[in-house]
Design an enzyme around this catalytic site. Structure first.
Site, short mmCIF file in Angstrom:
data_model
loop_
_atom_site.label_atom_id
_atom_site.label_comp_id
_atom_site.label_asym_id
_atom_site.label_seq_id
_atom_site.Cartn_x
_atom_site.Cartn_y
_atom_site.Cartn_z
N HIS A 226 48.09 34.79 71.67
CA HIS A 226 49.29 35.44 72.25
C HIS A 226 50.17 35.87 71.08
O HIS A 226 49.73 36.66 70.25
CB HIS A 226 49.93 34.43 73.21
CG HIS A 226 51.01 34.96 74.08
ND1 HIS A 226 51.29 36.28 74.22
CD2 HIS A 226 51.93 34.31 74.88
CE1 HIS A 226 52.30 36.45 75.06
NE2 HIS A 226 52.72 35.26 75.47
N HIS B 221 43.33 43.46 74.73
CA HIS B 221 44.45 43.02 75.54
C HIS B 221 43.96 42.77 76.95
O HIS B 221 43.10 43.50 77.44
CB HIS B 221 45.56 44.09 75.55
CG HIS B 221 46.89 43.54 75.94
ND1 HIS B 221 47.26 43.42 77.25
CD2 HIS B 221 47.90 43.06 75.21
CE1 HIS B 221 48.47 42.89 77.30
NE2 HIS B 221 48.88 42.65 76.08
N ASP C 127 50.40 43.59 68.08
CA ASP C 127 50.43 42.72 66.90
C ASP C 127 49.67 43.28 65.71
O ASP C 127 49.74 42.72 64.63
CB ASP C 127 49.84 41.36 67.26
CG ASP C 127 50.81 40.57 68.08
OD1 ASP C 127 52.01 40.66 67.79
OD2 ASP C 127 50.38 39.87 69.00
N1 ACO Z 1 37.51 41.19 68.86
C1 ACO Z 1 36.20 41.24 69.21
N2 ACO Z 1 35.78 41.17 70.48
C2 ACO Z 1 36.72 41.04 71.44
C3 ACO Z 1 38.09 40.99 71.13
C4 ACO Z 1 38.48 41.07 69.79
N3 ACO Z 1 39.75 41.04 69.43
N4 ACO Z 1 38.80 40.85 72.29
C5 ACO Z 1 37.90 40.82 73.27
N5 ACO Z 1 36.63 40.94 72.77
C6 ACO Z 1 35.39 41.01 73.52
C7 ACO Z 1 34.99 39.66 74.06
O1 ACO Z 1 34.15 38.96 73.16
C8 ACO Z 1 34.28 40.06 75.33
O2 ACO Z 1 33.02 40.53 74.99
P1 ACO Z 1 31.75 40.20 75.93
O3 ACO Z 1 32.01 40.93 77.22
O4 ACO Z 1 30.57 40.71 75.18
O5 ACO Z 1 31.74 38.70 76.11
C9 ACO Z 1 35.08 41.25 75.84
O6 ACO Z 1 35.64 41.84 74.66
C10 ACO Z 1 36.19 40.89 76.81
O7 ACO Z 1 37.00 39.86 76.22
P2 ACO Z 1 37.82 38.80 77.03
O8 ACO Z 1 38.02 37.58 76.18
O9 ACO Z 1 37.20 38.60 78.38
O10 ACO Z 1 39.17 39.55 77.24
P3 ACO Z 1 40.54 38.89 77.68
O11 ACO Z 1 41.25 39.91 78.49
O12 ACO Z 1 40.36 37.54 78.29
O13 ACO Z 1 41.27 38.65 76.28
C11 ACO Z 1 42.69 38.81 74.43
C12 ACO Z 1 42.39 39.34 75.84
C13 ACO Z 1 42.93 37.29 74.47
C14 ACO Z 1 43.99 39.47 73.93
C15 ACO Z 1 41.51 39.16 73.48
O14 ACO Z 1 41.31 40.55 73.44
C16 ACO Z 1 41.69 38.59 72.08
O15 ACO Z 1 41.35 37.43 71.84
N6 ACO Z 1 42.23 39.41 71.14
C17 ACO Z 1 42.50 38.94 69.79
C18 ACO Z 1 43.81 38.17 69.78
C19 ACO Z 1 45.02 39.07 69.92
O16 ACO Z 1 45.13 40.09 69.25
N7 ACO Z 1 45.95 38.65 70.79
C20 ACO Z 1 47.22 39.35 71.00
C21 ACO Z 1 47.29 39.93 72.36
S1 ACO Z 1 48.76 40.85 72.54
C22 ACO Z 1 49.94 39.72 72.77
O17 ACO Z 1 49.76 38.64 73.29
C23 ACO Z 1 51.23 40.04 72.34
#
Ligand code: ACO
Length: 434
Positions: A268, A307, A363
């Site tokens: 987050h 996201h 971010d």
């Molecule tokens: N890098 C690589 N792969 C990713 C990323 C990433 N940053 N984010 C998602 N994926 C992939 C997952 O591995 C998944 O792949 P799969 O279908 O092959 O298993 C797919 O994309 C979907 O990912 P989920 O985890 O289901 O997506 P979710 O909506 O639950 O997660 C989140 C959202 C937590 C923001 C995620 O994208 C993440 O971890 N990002 C990196 C952390 C980040 O930047 N957070 C800030 C968010 S903005 C904020 O809070 C202000």
């Protein structure tokens, strides 16, 4: 008869039900009438991490993740970022309308008069270890604020709620700046009430021996824009925490400490800190392709990408990128910017990211700006928490008066052991526990 409804047949019993649809949703509690016999609790919906469950009706922030739209109270984020100040946006979030000139003057005056904290807060903060994480200090100190304002427990009193709202918006920057000064081993700087919100914050952060600290106007404005962009984001993890904790009718300081704790996590608000660590680890544009390969192999995630809601370019990321350019003109270019630009370029062309709709989020670039302003990475989530305080409070204020809300208490699907008799110690055998 409702004009919109869903007809459901329960194949366990053959019974048919008509569920009303309002605002594109059915009520999960309407499923409870579907039972196999009179002992049955009724059908539940199972939705870990609230992927498809609306927990509230809200009139604060609108997001269309597919189209990359973000609006506060109907106003597009880019218009607010271009033309507003942070305190004006905070007023909008809290009160629902943009203030008139007179209303804004009163609001700014009231917030400004609440920027000081009790001297005991200073001693409390001094007790942290010299290298305590500033977010840990912020969370604990905000929780401690509740002990200074015992009347804040009267959450049913509208005037009282607004007084705590002023105090929190005003005092969080003071605590945040002092957390930074604590890490630096520098004396805490008191608020200067003739400075603007961000100017005062920068003064509390960076003032040394000079009688008055004047921030560079471009940097002051850049911070204002960053604060506007971070002010609210509807039912995200920390807003959900604020509402859930607030639903127990606890005081807003305790609820906000919980919301800030949720923000601290690397998935987050802690992500901006992780982005900078990642960029520093990559170090050079030549290492970007190999890093992307490891992300695709599942070794780790590309921080600042992806996201839960935006499946398009995060509209805030676009504005931040432009803000970064104005900041770098003053501070000099952050060398990690090239690494970030190359990461973005490659990721946006790569099928792994394209097919999963992974775009830079808020971010990805904010940390580069914070670093250019001279902030250590530990302060990044704190910089997020300062403006988000207004959003958390708007969410809390809406939630506590919502007649449809009760104490937040989800159901569970129990998957543990069935009833079994107590086993005396001498009869137990070791079982591997994870
Ligand atoms: N890098 C690589 N792969 C990713 C990323 C990433 N940053 N984010 C998602 N994926 C992939 C997952 O591995 C998944 O792949 P799969 O279908 O092959 O298993 C797919 O994309 C979907 O990912 P989920 O985890 O289901 O997506 P979710 O909506 O639950 O997660 C989140 C959202 C937590 C923001 C995620 O994208 C993440 O971890 N990002 C990196 C952390 C980040 O930047 N957070 C800030 C968010 S903005 C904020 O809070 C202000």
């Amino acid at each position: 008869m409702p004009t919109e409804s869903l007809t459901v047949t329960d194949n366990r019993t053959g019974a048919t039900y008509e569920l009303p649809i309002a605002d594109g949703a059915i009520r999960a509690s309407d499923l409870r009438q579907m039972r196999v016999d009179t002992d049955d609790f009724g059908l539940m919906s199972y939705d870990p991490a609230f992927l498809n469950t609306a927990s509230t009706r809200s009139a604060i922030t609108y997001i269309d993740g597919d189209r990359g739209i973000l609006r506060y109270r109907g106003y597009p984020i880019d218009q607010l970022a271009e033309r507003s100040t942070y305190l004006e946006v905070a007023y909008l979030l809290v009160h629902g309308e943009l203030p008139t000139k007179e209303e804004l003057a009163v609001w700014v005056d009231v917030i400004t008069r609440h920027t000081f904290v009790h001297e005991s807060m200073k001693r409390l903060m001094e007790a942290f270890r010299y290298d305590a994480h500033p977010m840990g200090m912020l969370i604990s100190s905000v929780a401690a604020l509740s002990t200074f304002y015992p009347e804040a427990t009267r959450v049913d009193d509208a005037e009282n709620r607004m007084l705590q709202t002023y105090r929190l918006i005003a005092k969080v920057p003071t605590i945040a700046a002092w957390a930074y000064r604590h890490n630096c081993g520098l004396p805490y700087v008191y608020p200067e009430n003739d400075l603007g919100f961000t100017g005062n914050f920068l003064s509390m952060m960076f003032r040394m021996a000079e009688p008055r600290y004047s921030a560079h106007p471009v940097l002051e404005r850049a911070l204002e824009v960053l604060f506007i962009l971070h002010a609210d984001h509807e039912q995200n993890c920390s807003a959900n925490a604020m509402r859930a904790i607030g639903s127990s009718r606890v005081d807003p300081y305790s609820a906000l400490a919980g919301a800030a704790a949720a923000l601290y996590g690397p998935l987050h608000g802690g992500a901006n800190e992780e982005v900078l660590k990642m960029l520093a680890e990559i170090g050079d544009v030549r290492h970007v392709p190999a890093y992307i390969d490891r992300v695709k192999a599942g070794d780790f995630r590309l921080m600042g990408f992806g996201h839960r809601v935006y499946k398009n370019y995060d509209p805030r990321a676009k504005i931040i990128k432009a803000t970064a350019d104005s900041v770098f003109e003053v501070t000099g270019r952050n060398p990690l910017l090239d690494v970030a630009l190359e990461l973005e370029r490659i990721a946006l062309e790569d099928d792994y990211f394209v097919s999963r709709k992974l775009y830079p989020n808020v971010d990805f670039y904010s940390g580069l700006i914070y670093q250019a302003l001279g902030l250590p990475v530990g302060m990044f989530p704190v910089m997020f928490a300062i403006p988000r305080t207004a959003g958390w409070l708007a969410q809390w204020l809406e939630g506590v008066v919502d007649p449809e809300q009760k104490i937040a208490r989800p159901r569970q699907l129990y998957v543990g052991a069935a009833e079994r008799d107590y086993v005396p110690m001498e009869d137990r055998s070791a079982v591997a526990v994870g």
